[in-house]
Design an enzyme around this catalytic site. Structure first.
Site, PDB file in Angstrom:
ATOM      1  N   ARG A   1      21.443  -7.845   2.931  1.00 10.96           N
ATOM      2  CA  ARG A   1      22.687  -7.232   2.433  1.00 10.96           C
ATOM      3  C   ARG A   1      23.558  -8.314   1.819  1.00 10.96           C
ATOM      4  NH1 ARG A   1      21.970  -2.298   4.052  1.00 10.96           N
ATOM      5  NH2 ARG A   1      21.404  -1.782   6.192  1.00 10.96           N
TER       6      ARG A   1
ATOM      7  N   LYS B   1      15.131  -4.675  -2.042  1.00 13.17           N
ATOM      8  CA  LYS B   1      15.810  -4.065  -3.191  1.00 13.17           C
ATOM      9  C   LYS B   1      16.285  -5.176  -4.115  1.00 13.17           C
ATOM     10  CE  LYS B   1      17.343   0.054  -0.832  1.00 13.17           C
ATOM     11  NZ  LYS B   1      18.345   0.631   0.014  1.00 13.17           N
TER      12      LYS B   1
ATOM     13  N   HIS C   1       0.843  -1.196   0.000  1.00 16.46           N
ATOM     14  CA  HIS C   1       0.000   0.000   0.000  1.00 16.46           C
ATOM     15  C   HIS C   1       0.874   1.239   0.000  1.00 16.46           C
ATOM     16  CE1 HIS C   1      -3.619  -2.347   0.862  1.00 16.46           C
ATOM     17  NE2 HIS C   1      -2.855  -3.064   1.682  1.00 16.46           N
TER      18      HIS C   1
END
Ligand SMILES: CC(C)(COP(=O)(O)OP(=O)(O)OC[C@H]1O[C@@H](n2cnc3c(N)ncnc32)[C@H](O)[C@@H]1OP(=O)(O)O)[C@@H](O)C(=O)NCCC(=O)NCCS
Length: 184
Positions: free
Chosen positions: A174, A160, A112
């Site tokens: 990471r 990411k 959202h």
């Protein structure tokens, strides 16, 4: 004074199929997919294809997997999906070839807009490239591409993109190493 519900359940979100198809899929999912009974993967691959998924050869899927919309799922050849994985594919989830998901992996091609009072959707697709292994209880967020030949460590939170040949772990995930495949 009674307040109206601010949440808009349909803003910016295409379910991809009508209500009857969705209801039929929920029933099939209940009987054959989210159950603990180990129905054969071949049967489940056929059912997924019948509901619009693209499923390659050599597909192996364990019990208790919750796939939201099969018509927004694309799986290459020789992929594995482990027990109790959750594919929240409000937008498409794509696995290339030889992708392995361990147990309880959560893939959220959904979210959202946090600036929106109406909880407007911010859904984005997820792609996992060839030869990648996603370990137990990893979370893969909306819009993420996990590159080819990667390892995502147990319980990693991936929000990411992950470059090819990376080993990533932790929250947020990471880079911890380059993956070198030297053994059969
Ligand atoms: C990611 C993984 C494959 C890395 O294995 P590895 O190459 O042997 O890595 P190491 O154990 O040498 O650890 C390297 C570093 O990463 C850290 N690390 C490894 N896995 C981690 C994880 N899941 N989360 C956070 N940190 C992790 C280690 O603490 C170590 O940190 P340090 O260098 O500061 O000491 C492994 O730890 C893992 O998560 N495996 C998943 C197993 C699993 O899910 N099995 C069931 C399904 S088949």
């Amino acid at each position: 004074m009674v307040r109206n519900d601010l949440f808009d359940k349909n803003l910016g979100f295409d379910r991809g199929r009508g209500r009857l198809t969705e209801a039929a899929w929920r029933l099939v999912s209940f009987v054959f997919f989210v159950t603990a009974f180990p129905w054969p993967s071949k049967l489940k691959a056929s059912l997924l294809r019948g509901f619009g998924a693209k499923i390659g050869k050599g597909f192996y899927i364990r019990p208790r997997v919750n796939i939201h919309f099969p018509w927004k799922l694309e799986v290459g050849d020789h992929c594995w999906i482990g027990d109790s994985c959750e594919l929240l594919n409000l937008e498409p989830i794509v696995f290339e070839d030889h992708v392995a998901l361990a147990h309880e992996v959560y893939m959220a091609a959904a979210g959202h807009n946090i600036k929106s009072r109406t909880m407007a959707y911010a859904n984005r697709p997820i792609r996992v490239c060839s030869g990648t292994w996603i370990a137990t209880r990893a979370f893969i967020g909306a819009g993420v591409t996990v590159g080819a030949n990667c390892v995502v460590g147990a319980c990693a939170v991936v929000i990411k993109d992950v470059p090819d040949n990376s080993v990533v772990a932790g929250n947020p995930a990471r880079y911890i190493a380059t993956r070198e495949v030297t053994e059969p």
